[in-house]
Design an enzyme around this catalytic site. Structure first.
Site, mmCIF file in Angstrom:
data_model
loop_
_atom_site.group_PDB
_atom_site.id
_atom_site.type_symbol
_atom_site.label_atom_id
_atom_site.label_comp_id
_atom_site.label_asym_id
_atom_site.label_seq_id
_atom_site.Cartn_x
_atom_site.Cartn_y
_atom_site.Cartn_z
ATOM 1 N N ASN A 63 21.135 15.373 44.417
ATOM 2 C CA ASN A 63 20.595 15.431 45.780
ATOM 3 C C ASN A 63 21.126 14.226 46.571
ATOM 4 O OD1 ASN A 63 19.069 15.227 48.108
ATOM 5 N ND2 ASN A 63 17.113 15.675 47.127
ATOM 6 N N CYS B 43 16.332 14.277 53.788
ATOM 7 C CA CYS B 43 17.220 15.360 53.354
ATOM 8 C C CYS B 43 17.515 16.366 54.454
ATOM 9 C CB CYS B 43 16.629 16.064 52.146
ATOM 10 S SG CYS B 43 16.488 14.970 50.749
ATOM 11 N N HIS C 234 20.450 22.754 51.591
ATOM 12 C CA HIS C 234 20.353 21.408 51.036
ATOM 13 C C HIS C 234 20.163 21.476 49.518
ATOM 14 C CE1 HIS C 234 19.184 17.433 50.086
ATOM 15 N NE2 HIS C 234 17.938 17.770 49.812
HETATM 16 N N1 ACO Z 1 12.685 14.230 31.724
HETATM 17 C C1 ACO Z 1 11.762 14.790 30.898
HETATM 18 N N2 ACO Z 1 10.521 15.132 31.296
HETATM 19 C C2 ACO Z 1 10.198 14.889 32.571
HETATM 20 C C3 ACO Z 1 11.100 14.301 33.480
HETATM 21 C C4 ACO Z 1 12.377 13.967 33.013
HETATM 22 N N3 ACO Z 1 13.341 13.429 33.807
HETATM 23 N N4 ACO Z 1 10.497 14.198 34.676
HETATM 24 C C5 ACO Z 1 9.259 14.695 34.543
HETATM 25 N N5 ACO Z 1 9.075 15.110 33.253
HETATM 26 C C6 ACO Z 1 7.893 15.734 32.663
HETATM 27 C C7 ACO Z 1 6.633 15.415 33.421
HETATM 28 O O1 ACO Z 1 6.087 14.184 33.006
HETATM 29 C C8 ACO Z 1 5.755 16.597 33.054
HETATM 30 O O2 ACO Z 1 5.207 16.380 31.800
HETATM 31 P P1 ACO Z 1 3.682 16.866 31.468
HETATM 32 O O3 ACO Z 1 3.717 18.373 31.638
HETATM 33 O O4 ACO Z 1 3.481 16.414 30.058
HETATM 34 O O5 ACO Z 1 2.816 16.199 32.480
HETATM 35 C C9 ACO Z 1 6.753 17.757 32.934
HETATM 36 O O6 ACO Z 1 8.044 17.146 32.740
HETATM 37 C C10 ACO Z 1 6.796 18.648 34.154
HETATM 38 O O7 ACO Z 1 6.920 17.813 35.335
HETATM 39 P P2 ACO Z 1 6.925 18.412 36.772
HETATM 40 O O8 ACO Z 1 7.023 17.286 37.767
HETATM 41 O O9 ACO Z 1 5.785 19.355 36.927
HETATM 42 O O10 ACO Z 1 8.317 19.239 36.734
HETATM 43 P P3 ACO Z 1 8.927 20.245 37.764
HETATM 44 O O11 ACO Z 1 9.303 21.484 37.102
HETATM 45 O O12 ACO Z 1 8.069 20.342 39.013
HETATM 46 O O13 ACO Z 1 10.290 19.532 38.191
HETATM 47 C C11 ACO Z 1 11.161 18.268 40.060
HETATM 48 C C12 ACO Z 1 10.257 18.252 38.836
HETATM 49 C C13 ACO Z 1 12.584 18.511 39.582
HETATM 50 C C14 ACO Z 1 11.075 16.912 40.727
HETATM 51 C C15 ACO Z 1 10.735 19.391 41.024
HETATM 52 O O14 ACO Z 1 9.339 19.333 41.222
HETATM 53 C C16 ACO Z 1 11.428 19.319 42.373
HETATM 54 O O15 ACO Z 1 12.618 19.557 42.497
HETATM 55 N N6 ACO Z 1 10.653 19.023 43.441
HETATM 56 C C17 ACO Z 1 11.156 18.986 44.811
HETATM 57 C C18 ACO Z 1 11.910 17.752 45.126
HETATM 58 C C19 ACO Z 1 12.319 17.808 46.578
HETATM 59 O O16 ACO Z 1 12.689 18.849 47.090
HETATM 60 N N7 ACO Z 1 12.238 16.712 47.275
HETATM 61 C C20 ACO Z 1 12.443 16.790 48.728
HETATM 62 C C21 ACO Z 1 13.785 16.462 49.129
HETATM 63 S S1 ACO Z 1 14.212 14.822 48.696
HETATM 64 C C22 ACO Z 1 14.200 13.858 50.150
HETATM 65 O O17 ACO Z 1 13.872 14.248 51.247
HETATM 66 C C23 ACO Z 1 14.591 12.412 49.958
#
Ligand code: ACO
Length: 339
Positions: A287, A110, A257
Site C-alpha cells: 500500500n 490513501c 487503490h
Molecule cells: N502476521 C500474523 N498474524 C497477524 C498479523 C501478521 N502480520 N497481523 C495481525 N495478525 C493476527 C491478529 O493478531 C489476529 O489474531 P487473533 O485472531 O488471535 O486476535 C488475526 O491475525 C486476525 O487479525 P485481523 O486484524 O482481524 O486480520 P484481517 O483479516 O482483518 O486483516 C488487515 C488485517 C490486512 C489489516 C485488514 O483488516 C485490512 O486490510 N484492513 C484495511 C486496511 C485499510 O484499508 N486501510 C486504509 C487505507 S490505509 C491509509 O489510508 C493510510
C-alpha cells in the site's frame, strides 16, 4: 475546457523487502501476509531517499513522458511529508528546474491521488494553469512502527506522477466527473497521534516526555477500515459511473487503490466487474497511499495491458476517512517501466 492526462511516470526506491525478510524480525509469516493482503514484497526508502526525492524522480519521468520541460503548477499529494513545514512541492518544483511556479501539497492519505487529481484539474478548469505536474509521493514506512506486525507488512514507499494540460472534454485523457467524500467521525480508525498541533498543544513545555513512543507511529483498526473501504469505494465508483453515464460493462480497467487485494476484489464484486478487468500490483509494492493509483496506471500502461482507448475507472479510500473516484479514456501516452 477540461484537464487532460498527457504524461505518466513512476519511481520505486531500490530496497525490496520481502515477507520472509519481515518474518525474521516480526511474529508473522509470508503465508499470513500473502493470504490476508495479497502482498509479497514492498519497497522501502533507505540511504537518504524520502518523499521529496521520490517525487522528483517520478515527476521527471512524467515530464519526459509528456515531452515537456515546463508546467504552470506543481501539486504533490502526500501523507508522509518531508517535514511538518513547509510543503514539499515547492522544493520538488525547484529541483526539477520548473522555476517559481505555483506549488503546494495535498494531504488525504490513501485517497490523496484522487483528491489531488481533482485539485490539479480544478487549477486547469478555473483557468489558473494550462499545465500541471501532479505527483503522489510517499515514504510512509518511516511513519509505521516496523515492530508492529499489524501495520508493518502493509505499507510500501514510492511515487507516481502525471502531467495534465488544458484540453477538450471529448479528448482521450480528459478527466472527470469526480466523486469525493469524507467521514471525519471515523478519523481515529487510522491515525498518527503525535507530532501535530493537538499533541504539541497538550504537551506544551513537557518536551514530549509524556508521549508514549507508539504515538509517533501509525495506529490502525484494520477490521472496521476493511468494511468501510469496500463500502465507500464501491459506492463512490458507482456514483461516478452514473454521473459519467458509463454502464459498468463499458469499464475496461478498474484501477483501485491497492490497500489489500481482498478489498479491491470485493469492490469489483460489488460493482459486478469481472476479475480480469481489475488491475493489481499490490503483490510487488504494498500500500503506497497517494502513489498507489498512478504507480498501477504506469505499470499497466508500460506493460501494454492498458492501451489507448481503454475506459478506466479510478477509485481510492483512506484515512480521514476519505474517498474519491473518477473516470477517463486512456490516452496515447508513453510509459516507462519503473525499473
Ligand atoms: N502476521 C500474523 N498474524 C497477524 C498479523 C501478521 N502480520 N497481523 C495481525 N495478525 C493476527 C491478529 O493478531 C489476529 O489474531 P487473533 O485472531 O488471535 O486476535 C488475526 O491475525 C486476525 O487479525 P485481523 O486484524 O482481524 O486480520 P484481517 O483479516 O482483518 O486483516 C488487515 C488485517 C490486512 C489489516 C485488514 O483488516 C485490512 O486490510 N484492513 C484495511 C486496511 C485499510 O484499508 N486501510 C486504509 C487505507 S490505509 C491509509 O489510508 C493510510
Amino acid at each position: 475546457m477540461t484537464a487532460v492526462l498527457t504524461g505518466i511516470g513512476g519511481f520505486l526506491p531500490p530496497r525490496a523487502v520481502t515477507n520472509d525478510d519481515l518474518s525474521r524480525t516480526l511474529d508473522t509469516s509470508d503465508e499470513w501476509i500473502r493470504t490476508r493482503t495479497g502482498i509479497r514484497e514492498r519497497r522501502m526508502v533507505s540511504e537518504g531517499l524520502s518523499t521529496g526525492s521520490l517525487a522528483v524522480e517520478a515527476g521527471a519521468r512524467a515530464l519526459r513522458s509528456a515531452g515537456v520541460t515546463g508546467v504552470d503548477a506543481v501539486v504533490v499529494a502526500t501523507t508522509s511529508p518531508e517535514r511538518l513545514c513547509p510543503a514539499v512541492a515547492p522544493e520538488v518544483s525547484s529541483r526539477l528546474g520548473l522555476g517559481t511556479v505555483a506549488a503546494f501539497d495535498v494531504t488525504s492519505a490513501c485517497s490523496g491521488f484522487l483528491y489531488g487529481l481533482a485539485t490539479a484539474a480544478g487549477l486547469i478548469d478555473s483557468g489558473t494553469a494550462d499545465t500541471v505536474l501532479f505527483i503522489g509521493s510517499e515514504a510512509f514506512t518511516t511513519l509505521v512502527n516496523q515492530h508492529d506486525r499489524t501495520t508493518a507488512p502493509i505499507f510500501g514507499d514510492g511515487a507516481g506522477a502525471v502531467v495534465l494540460r488544458r484540453g477538450a472534454p471529448e479528448e482521450p485523457g480528459a478527466l472527470g466527473p469526480f466523486d469525493l467524500g469524507s467521514d471525519g467521525a471515523l478519523a481515529d480508525l487510522l491515525a498518527i497521534p503525535a507530532g501535530g498541533s493537538r499533541q504539541r498543544s497538550a504537551d506544551a513545555g513537557l518536551g514530549h516526555a509524556s508521549v508514549p513512543a507508539a504515538d509517533w507511529y501509525l495506529r490502525m483498526e484494520g477490521r472496521p477500515l476493511y468494511t468501510q473501504a469496500v463500502e465507500r469505494m464501491a459506492q463512490s465508483a458507482a456514483r461516478v459511473l452514473d454521473r459519467a453515464a458509463w454502464p459498468v460493462t463499458d469499464v475496461d480497467w478498474f484501477v483501485g487503490h491497492q490497500a489489500n487485494l481482498r478489498i479491491v476484489r470485493a469492490v469489483a464484486e460489488e460493482l459486478q466487474l469481472p476479475g480480469e478487468r481489475v488491475a493489481v500490483n499490490i503483490d510487488r509494492v504494498g500500500n503506497t497511499l497517494a502513489a498507489s493509483v498512478p504507480l498501477l496506471l504506469n505499470d499497466y500502461a508500460a506493460g501494454g495491458a492498458l492501451r489507448p482507448g481503454h475506459r478506466v475507472l479510478l477509485s481510492a479510500f483512506g484515512a480521514g476517512l476519505s474517498w474519491g473516484s473518477t473516470v477517463l479514456v486512456w490516452p496515447d501516452v508513453k510509459a516507462e517501466p519503473v525499473d
